[in-house]
Design a protein around this motif. Structure first.
Motif, short mmCIF file in Angstrom:
data_model
loop_
_atom_site.label_atom_id
_atom_site.label_comp_id
_atom_site.label_asym_id
_atom_site.label_seq_id
_atom_site.Cartn_x
_atom_site.Cartn_y
_atom_site.Cartn_z
N SER A 264 33.20 36.07 49.63
CA SER A 264 32.61 35.93 48.31
C SER A 264 33.00 37.06 47.37
CB SER A 264 31.08 35.89 48.44
OG SER A 264 30.60 37.09 49.02
N ASP A 265 33.39 38.22 47.92
CA ASP A 265 33.73 39.37 47.10
C ASP A 265 35.24 39.54 46.99
OD1 ASP A 265 31.07 39.68 47.03
OD2 ASP A 265 30.96 41.48 48.24
N VAL B 226 38.85 36.75 43.56
CA VAL B 226 38.31 35.82 42.57
C VAL B 226 37.12 36.43 41.84
CG1 VAL B 226 37.38 33.50 42.24
CG2 VAL B 226 39.10 33.90 44.00
N SER B 227 36.42 37.37 42.49
CA SER B 227 35.24 37.97 41.86
C SER B 227 35.61 38.77 40.61
CB SER B 227 34.53 38.88 42.86
OG SER B 227 35.37 39.96 43.27
N ILE C 298 37.55 37.74 38.34
CA ILE C 298 37.61 36.76 37.25
C ILE C 298 36.25 36.14 36.99
CG2 ILE C 298 38.79 34.71 36.39
CD1 ILE C 298 40.58 37.17 36.81
N THR C 299 35.50 35.86 38.07
CA THR C 299 34.23 35.15 37.91
C THR C 299 33.11 36.06 37.40
OG1 THR C 299 33.74 35.55 40.25
CG2 THR C 299 34.80 33.46 39.68
N ASN C 300 33.15 37.33 37.75
CA ASN C 300 32.10 38.26 37.29
C ASN C 300 32.46 38.81 35.92
OD1 ASN C 300 30.85 41.19 37.17
ND2 ASN C 300 29.64 40.02 38.63
N SER C 301 31.56 38.70 34.97
CA SER C 301 31.86 39.08 33.59
C SER C 301 32.12 40.58 33.45
CB SER C 301 30.71 38.67 32.67
OG SER C 301 29.50 39.28 33.08
N ARG D 152 35.49 41.39 35.02
CA ARG D 152 36.54 40.80 34.19
C ARG D 152 36.82 41.67 32.97
NH1 ARG D 152 34.51 36.13 33.90
NH2 ARG D 152 33.44 36.29 31.89
#
Length: 266
Positions: free
Chosen positions: A44-45, A48-49, A51-54, A57
């Motif tokens: 989960s970490d 991709v995190s 990009i998905t976490n504001s 990002r």
């Protein structure tokens, strides 16, 4: 290895190190459930995190821009320094010598003033000196030379800070990937540097104006980033997101306690 649940491999490494140093090795023990939880957190970490976490990002985009403009300023000023004096060898020597105090200043000032302030100052110094060098008359050669060397000083400092600052803002599973992606964006600045430097044949002002504006924009963007000085390296996504929040809450508590103290005295 431990953060990824590979405890058997970690035990083997620790045992080998202990045998070389002739000390007793400590065995790492972990329950199966904790290993499974670590594996789930790892998935989960992942990358991709970012990009998905504001928050992550925003940090990544800001640092990618700073890597690019720091590289642009570093190589752009290095290529433009050939025409600073009548002797190109002397020009390159002066430009290279300016990097030494830039690196040393970061070594002694990062822990005192913090990463964010030093990076913003370095980028703004590079941008301001480039713009001033562009608008000055051509006959002010000594002033332009000093401004260009000051810009190279700032670019060298910024180029060395971004490595440390980026590593401290992202958690362990994605730290190397974040640095690698930011380094890739820095190559964009490196590719543009020769092209921008060659614009001096059209107008001598253009390279300095372009590099100066880009570095100033990068320096202003640094203020949206959290300060990582004194913070522990984040191991999880939650740790990375929480960077900078402790300082804010601590500052709020200090102000609150001061107000309560004043009220109690009155």
């Amino acid at each position: 290895l431990i953060s990824r649940g590979r405890n058997h491999e970690a035990n083997a490494v620790i045992t080998r190190i202990a045998s070389i140093n002739k000390v007793i090795a400590l065995e790492i023990k972990a329950e199966e459930n904790s290993i499974q939880e670590t594996t789930k957190d790892e998935k989960s970490d992942g990358i991709v995190s970012i990009i998905t976490n504001s928050k992550l990002r925003l940090r990544f985009v800001t640092m990618a821009v700073n890597w690019a403009v720091a590289t642009l300023g570093y190589y752009g000023l290095g290529l433009s320094s050939a025409t600073l004096t009548s002797d190109p060898f002397l020009s390159f020597a002066l430009s290279a010598a300016t990097e030494i105090p830039g690196y040393l200043s970061c070594l002694f000032s990062l822990d005192w003033f913090g990463r964010r302030r030093i990076l913003a100052f370095s980028q703004m110094l590079t941008g301001t000196t480039c713009i001033l060098a562009a608008i000055l008359p051509a006959d002010c050669k000594l002033t332009i030379l000093l401004l260009t060397l000051a810009g190279k000083f700032g670019a060298s400092a910024a180029f060395s800070i971004v490595y440390v600052y980026t590593a401290e803002m992202f958690h362990t599973p994605v730290r190397n990937s974040a640095i690698g992606l930011c380094s890739t964006s820095a190559r964009i600045g490196g590719l543009l540097a020769p092209t921008i430097a060659s614009l001096s044949t059209t107008d001598p002002l253009l390279p300095f104006l372009i590099m100066g504006c880009c570095c100033c924009l990068g320096g202003l963007g640094v203020f949206v980033l959290p300060e990582t000085s004194g913070e522990q390296l984040p191991d999880t996504l939650e740790d990375a997101v929480a960077i900078g929040m402790k300082a804010k809450s601590r500052g709020f508590r200090e102000v609150r306690s001061t107000e309560e103290d004043l009220l109690s005295r009155t």
